[in-house]
Structure formats: structure tokens, C-alpha cells
Motif scaffolding. Structure first.
Motif, short mmCIF file in Angstrom:
data_model
loop_
_atom_site.label_atom_id
_atom_site.label_comp_id
_atom_site.label_asym_id
_atom_site.label_seq_id
_atom_site.Cartn_x
_atom_site.Cartn_y
_atom_site.Cartn_z
N UNK A 66 0.81 -1.04 -0.28
CA UNK A 66 -0.23 0.01 -0.10
C UNK A 66 1.42 1.24 0.07
N UNK A 67 0.63 2.24 -0.90
CA UNK A 67 1.77 3.38 -0.97
C UNK A 67 0.05 4.03 0.67
N UNK A 110 4.56 13.36 -8.39
CA UNK A 110 5.34 12.73 -9.00
C UNK A 110 5.62 11.19 -8.11
N UNK A 111 5.30 11.20 -7.13
CA UNK A 111 5.26 9.82 -6.08
C UNK A 111 4.08 8.83 -6.19
N UNK A 112 2.69 9.88 -6.76
CA UNK A 112 2.41 8.66 -6.57
C UNK A 112 1.34 8.21 -8.54
N UNK A 139 -5.90 8.52 -9.77
CA UNK A 139 -6.47 7.39 -8.82
C UNK A 139 -7.80 6.59 -9.12
N UNK A 140 -8.63 7.75 -8.96
CA UNK A 140 -10.44 7.61 -9.46
C UNK A 140 -10.38 6.87 -10.87
N UNK A 141 -10.01 7.72 -11.71
CA UNK A 141 -10.18 7.21 -12.79
C UNK A 141 -9.90 6.34 -13.60
N UNK A 142 -8.66 5.80 -13.33
CA UNK A 142 -7.52 4.57 -13.55
C UNK A 142 -8.39 3.23 -12.56
N UNK A 143 -9.36 3.82 -11.50
CA UNK A 143 -9.82 2.12 -10.55
C UNK A 143 -8.80 2.31 -9.91
N UNK A 144 -8.55 3.11 -9.48
CA UNK A 144 -6.42 2.43 -8.01
C UNK A 144 -7.29 2.84 -6.72
N UNK A 145 -7.71 1.71 -5.98
CA UNK A 145 -8.55 1.94 -5.04
C UNK A 145 -7.39 2.98 -3.55
N UNK A 146 -7.78 3.88 -3.36
CA UNK A 146 -7.87 4.58 -2.46
C UNK A 146 -8.52 5.61 -1.37
N UNK A 147 -8.11 6.23 -0.65
CA UNK A 147 -8.64 6.40 1.20
C UNK A 147 -7.98 7.98 0.98
N UNK A 148 -8.67 8.95 1.80
CA UNK A 148 -7.89 9.80 1.93
C UNK A 148 -8.56 9.99 3.77
#
Length: 334
Positions: A66-67, A110-112, A139-148
């Protein structure tokens, strides 16, 4: 040098197929009898076999990483936050890749991009600089799961875990007003992130219909920022001070001491976060306590749910805060 054991060696030693070894060692042991699993695990131990990470990724279709994007790892808040994140991820056999963005939008982008290139399974975003538009696109547009978490707010397109910052600001103001302070100062970045603005809104709400004045002193969220703000503070007539986080409060301690001022005799100070150091400074810091480790743990657990169920509705969790009344505030007369 002894040759490194391969999956073929484990299969030969245990008397089962290579496919069986692969399935047992990649989370599918429940499909086989306890005797078969025991043979495979014993062979793994005897041969000191360690699966090849990249080959394993191809089998399980994931990286088990997990990043995590933080704004300032030097702030002890984030150390406690990461303790909660790590606790939850460890239970799921995930590890973290930690990126310290330092409020730098270019670094965050850059990190993302690098984390996406490395194929992490999900992202925890705990930094305010990157825009919602960028998160949505990258992220959302490329279907990468993430949370803020904590500093960031989104409009329903991602999962989020936050604390009740409005209530925290309200509690800070009520405490100072209750002690008789009528001239109040808030030390914070005036263009601060949404969570800071919510603290300010809560503080102002508690001051409505009260005979008090509020002065906002622009300062960075750091010990250095608080130390520099001390010179501005002594130019006001404020006696009650709300430092937007504990790091800022610690800086005020140093800056006011350098100017010959005392806490709480000259200034009553309320911080925000309740990091461990609050109990070790003198006087011990009165502060608004966030459940910091719980924030990190809840964020990681929610991200695991998202990875397992990518199409579920966005979920928002808000955790409560409370006042920790210690020694940095006192009652005043008049």
C-alpha cells in the motif's frame, strides 16, 4: 554457496504438485487437507524456501503493498497515524511504501505516478496539497483503490476517515471562554486545509453571542511556525490561545519563553492532536485529542474493504474528539 531452493524442490520434497505448493503458499491452503498443507509447510521450512516476490505477484494478481502519502513525517502525529495503519495492514499481510511529500504538489504527483508504476494495491492519502481533481483523474479514473484521511476532504468519490474537527474547535473555544478569556488568538495557516478550516469554524461558532474578540495569526503548522508566531502574539492583547496543532503549540512555548512570557500565567494555550509529547512538556499541554492511531487503523481497514469490493459505495467515517484538560490553561478574572 548452496543453491537457493525452488518451488520445484518444495514440491519434490513434499510429494505434491508444483500447483499445490503454489496454491498453499499463496493463501489457498483451505482448499487442501491439513495433512497436505503440513507436508508443504514442512518442506518449505526444511529447504528454507522463500517465494520469489515477482513470481508470487503474478500468481496472486497483486503486490500486497500500500502506498501511503504523508505531508510531514517529522510531525509526531504522523508517526502515531502510521502505527495504526501498520497494525491493520500487518494483519492482512500487507506492507507500506511511505512517501513524505512535504506539502509539495509536484512531489505528490511524482510519487503517485511512481507508486502506480510499481503496482501498489491501494493508496492512503494523508496530505492536503494534491487537488481532488488530480486524485479523481490519477486514481479514481484509473480504478486504483484509495482512501483520504485527516487533512483531505473529497466530495463523495472516495472513502475517507476523519475526526470531528468542527467539534474540536468548538471545544477549544468553550474551554478558554469558560476560564474567563475574552481576548482570543488562533495560530494557524490562514490558507490551511479543510480540516483546519473546520476547526476554525467550530471555534468561531462557540464564540457567537459571546463578548469575545478573535485574532488570527498566520503561521505554518510546525514548531518553527509557532515560535515565530510568538512575536506576533505578544503584540496583541490576547490571553487565550488556540494553536491549530500541538507542534505549533510547542513552538509557542519556546517563542514565548524567549520573550520572557510564562504559560499559563501570561497565556493560556490549547493545542490540537494530543501527541505523546503533550505529557512531557512543562506545563503539560491542554489539547484536543484526536484518536490518531484509530484514524490510521480505520483508514487501512476501510481500504482493505475497498480492495476486496471495488464497486461498493463510498464510505465516510468520522471519529470523535475530546478535550484533555491539563496545565497550560488557567482561569482569569475580568
Amino acid at each position: 554457496m548452496d543453491k537457493k531452493a525452488t518451488i520445484k524442490d518444495v514440491a519434490r520434497f513434499s510429494g505434491v504438485s508444483i500447483a499445490t505448493v503454489s496454491l498453499v503458499l499463496n493463501g489457498n491452503a483451505h482448499k487442501f487437507s491439513p495433512a497436505t498443507v503440513a507436508k508443504v509447510m514442512e518442506a518449505k521450512k526444511e529447504l528454507n524456501y522463500s517465494p520469489n516476490y515477482f513470481a508470487q505477484r503474478m500468481v496472486i494478481k497483486g503486490s500486497k503493498t500500500i502506498g501511503v502519502m504523508l505531508s510531514d513525517i517529522s510531525n509526531p502525529f504522523f508517526g502515531q497515524l502510521m502505527a495504526g495503519v501498520e497494525k491493520a495492514l500487518y494483519q492482512e499481510d500487507f506492507v507500506t511504501v511511505l512517501c513524505n511529500a512535504k506539502f509539495d504538489i509536484k512531489k505528490e504527483h511524482d510519487y503517485l505516478e511512481e507508486l502506480m508504476r510499481r503496482g501498489v494495491d491501494g493508496f492512503i492519502i494523508a496530505t492536503p496539497a494534491i487537488s481532488n481533481e488530480a486524485l479523481c483523474e490519477m486514481l479514481h479514473g484509473n480504478n486504483h483503490p484509495f482512501i483520504v484521511i485527516d487533512q483531505k476532504r473529497t466530495q463523495g468519490f472516495s472513502d475517507s476517515v476523519v475526526s470531528d474537527d468542527f467539534e474540536g474547535g468548538r471545544l477549544a473555544a468553550e474551554h478558554l471562554i469558560g476560564l474567563g478569556h475574552k481576548r482570543l488568538a488562533i495560530v494557524m495557516p490562514v490558507d490551511g486545509a479543510e480540516n483546519l478550516q473546520n476547526r476554525l469554524r467550530g471555534f468561531k461558532k462557540a464564540c457567537e453571542n459571546q463578548a469575545v474578540t478573535i485574532t488570527i495569526l498566520d503561521a505554518s503548522m510546525s514548531k518553527a511556525g509557532g515560535q515565530e508566531a510568538a512575536a506576533q502574539l505578544v503584540e496583541t492583547n490576547a490571553t487565550g490561545v488556540f494553536a491549530i496543532n500541538d507542534e505549533t503549540a510547542f513552538g509557542l512555548y519556546r517563542g514565548l519563553a524567549d520573550l520572557g512570557k510564562q504559560i499559563p500565567e501570561d497565556y493560556s494555550i490549547v493545542g490540537y492532536d494530543n501527541v505523546e509529547m503533550c505529557e512531557y512538556v512543562a506545563p503539560r499541554l491542554t489539547t484536543i485529542a484526536q484518536p490518531i492511531e484509530d484514524l490510521g487503523e480505520a483508514a487501512a481497514q476501510l481500504l482493505m474493504k475497498r480492495i476486496k469490493d471495488p464497486d461498493k459505495e463510498a464510505e465516510a467515517i468520522q471519529l470523535p474528539v475530546k478535550l484533555m484538560d491539563r496545565c497550560s490553561t488557567r482561569k482569569v478574572e475580568g
